[in-house]
Design an enzyme around this catalytic site. Structure first.
Site, PDB file in Angstrom:
ATOM      1  CB  THR A  77     -10.916   3.906  12.413  1.00 41.68           C
ATOM      2  OG1 THR A  77      -9.673   4.143  11.450  1.00 41.68           O
ATOM      3  CG2 THR A  77     -11.354   2.760  11.618  1.00 41.68           C
TER       4      THR A  77
ATOM      5  CE  LYS B 132      -2.590   1.655   3.845  1.00 42.14           C
ATOM      6  NZ  LYS B 132      -2.244   3.172   3.869  1.00 42.14           N
TER       7      LYS B 132
ATOM      8  CE  LYS C 112      -7.850   6.833   3.728  1.00 38.26           C
ATOM      9  NZ  LYS C 112      -6.515   6.716   3.971  1.00 38.26           N
TER      10      LYS C 112
ATOM     11  NE  ARG D 292       2.070   1.799  13.445  1.00 41.17           N
ATOM     12  CZ  ARG D 292       0.958   2.430  14.145  1.00 41.17           C
ATOM     13  NH1 ARG D 292       1.206   3.482  15.100  1.00 41.17           N
ATOM     14  NH2 ARG D 292      -0.481   2.382  13.876  1.00 41.17           N
TER      15      ARG D 292
ATOM     16  CG  ASP E  24      -4.824   4.615   1.553  1.00 41.03           C
ATOM     17  OD1 ASP E  24      -6.053   5.180   1.284  1.00 41.03           O
ATOM     18  OD2 ASP E  24      -4.436   4.649   2.532  1.00 41.03           O
TER      19      ASP E  24
ATOM     20  CG  ASP F  72     -11.872  17.972  -5.791  1.00 41.97           C
ATOM     21  OD1 ASP F  72     -12.866  18.843  -6.265  1.00 41.97           O
ATOM     22  OD2 ASP F  72     -10.584  18.491  -5.865  1.00 41.97           O
TER      23      ASP F  72
HETATM   24  O1  C5P Z   1       0.777   0.394  11.269  1.00 41.97           O
HETATM   25  P1  C5P Z   1      -0.617   0.093  11.115  1.00 41.97           P
HETATM   26  O2  C5P Z   1      -0.743  -1.556  10.915  1.00 41.97           O
HETATM   27  O3  C5P Z   1      -1.424   0.770  12.002  1.00 41.97           O
HETATM   28  O4  C5P Z   1      -0.938   0.572   9.760  1.00 41.97           O
HETATM   29  C1  C5P Z   1      -2.506   0.425   9.193  1.00 41.97           C
HETATM   30  C2  C5P Z   1      -2.571   1.423   7.928  1.00 41.97           C
HETATM   31  O5  C5P Z   1      -3.992   1.362   7.529  1.00 41.97           O
HETATM   32  C3  C5P Z   1      -1.884   2.494   7.880  1.00 41.97           C
HETATM   33  O6  C5P Z   1      -1.400   2.868   6.498  1.00 41.97           O
HETATM   34  C4  C5P Z   1      -3.150   3.772   8.093  1.00 41.97           C
HETATM   35  O7  C5P Z   1      -3.186   4.767   7.612  1.00 41.97           O
HETATM   36  C5  C5P Z   1      -3.966   2.703   7.339  1.00 41.97           C
HETATM   37  N1  C5P Z   1      -5.551   2.875   7.719  1.00 41.97           N
HETATM   38  C6  C5P Z   1      -6.082   2.684   9.212  1.00 41.97           C
HETATM   39  N2  C5P Z   1      -7.430   2.802   9.504  1.00 41.97           N
HETATM   40  C7  C5P Z   1      -8.244   3.260   8.397  1.00 41.97           C
HETATM   41  C8  C5P Z   1      -7.650   3.513   7.072  1.00 41.97           C
HETATM   42  C9  C5P Z   1      -6.382   3.262   6.850  1.00 41.97           C
HETATM   43  O8  C5P Z   1      -5.341   2.367   9.927  1.00 41.97           O
HETATM   44  N3  C5P Z   1      -9.442   3.535   8.509  1.00 41.97           N
END
Ligand code: C5P
Length: 232
Positions: A119, A32, A61, A211, A59, A64
């Site tokens: 979220t 991603k 998003k 992460r 990603d 517009d």
């Molecule tokens: O590091 P982690 O596993 O928390 O990363 C989750 C990824 O998913 C990040 O790129 C974050 O921006 C994305 N994301 C999220 N919740 C959302 C939409 C996207 O954590 N509702």
């Protein structure tokens, strides 16, 4: 495309991204690319990762007026990404325009996924800042239905919502779920999390994992663990 683990490459530069992906000798994870990396490196990073054999979820998003989204989606489509996304809050008309823009002359197009409510938005901020008074899970399902009606392929949602999205919009409507953590791992700033195995059980189609893989001592082993729990 079947179930897969998408690795969130939340890095600030191409250099860091390549250094990370070079650890995966012989493996080509689905990646991603988000706003941070895309704004830093531009379309070149997409072309390079595609040339290296990765599938790409871009990603960005989009949100517009329909005409602008349509023309921007046509540009992203020519980048040959596999999945891209927009905000369902842009209305059905905007989403329909996005599908049109994304569709190539030969009729093919990347998968198009909608963000419903972020979220980071909770009931209180939705009511006070956006003046939307309905319960947030109803709003999420309504936006998911709008996305389906507009011809989109699925939504980004919490793994906790994936089952309900499938009940509302059908099994074929894709759910892409971030917020995934190992049972013995750190949850960091995510609030409502699930393990890859639980996400599989509840019917997520793709999990987005950042992460737990990017910050692991052994990212390749962490990626394999996700695949084993979620796909196999
Ligand atoms: O590091 P982690 O596993 O928390 O990363 C989750 C990824 O998913 C990040 O790129 C974050 O921006 C994305 N994301 C999220 N919740 C959302 C939409 C996207 O954590 N509702």
């Amino acid at each position: 495309m079947g179930k897969d683990v998408i690795v969130a490459c939340d890095f600030a530069s191409a250099e860091q991204t390549y250094a990370f992906l070079d650890k995966f000798t012989g493996k080509k994870p689905f990646v991603k690319i988000g706003m941070e990396l895309f704004y830093a490196e531009g379309p070149a990073i997409v072309r390079e990762l595609k040339a290296r054999g990765h599938k790409i979820f871009l990603d960005l998003k989009l949100h517009d007026i329909p005409n602008t989204v349509k023309k921007s989606m046509a540009v992203l489509s020519r980048l040959d990404v596999d999945i891209t996304n927009l905000h369902a809050a842009g209305t059905k008309r905007m989403m329909e325009a996005a599908v049109e823009g994304l569709t190539r002359p030969d009729g093919t197009r990347p998968l198009l996924i909608a963000v419903t409510q972020l979220t980071s938005t909770d009931q209180e901020s939705m009511e006070n800042d956006l003046l939307i008074k309905e319960p947030i899970d109803q709003v999420v399902m309504h936006y998911a239905k709008n996305a389906k009606d507009a011809g989109l392929d699925g939504v980004v949602c919490s793994p906790l919502e994936a089952g309900k999205v499938h009940d509302t919009c059908g099994k074929a409507f894709l759910t892409i779920t971030p917020g995934v953590r190992f049972a013995d791992g750190d949850i960091g700033d995510q609030k409502r999390v699930m393990t890859p195995a639980e996400a599989k059980k509840i019917g997520s189609d793709y999990i987005v994992v950042g992460r737990p893989i990017t910050a692991a001592d052994d990212p390749v082993a962490a990626y394999e663990r996700c695949l084993n729990e979620f796909v196999d």
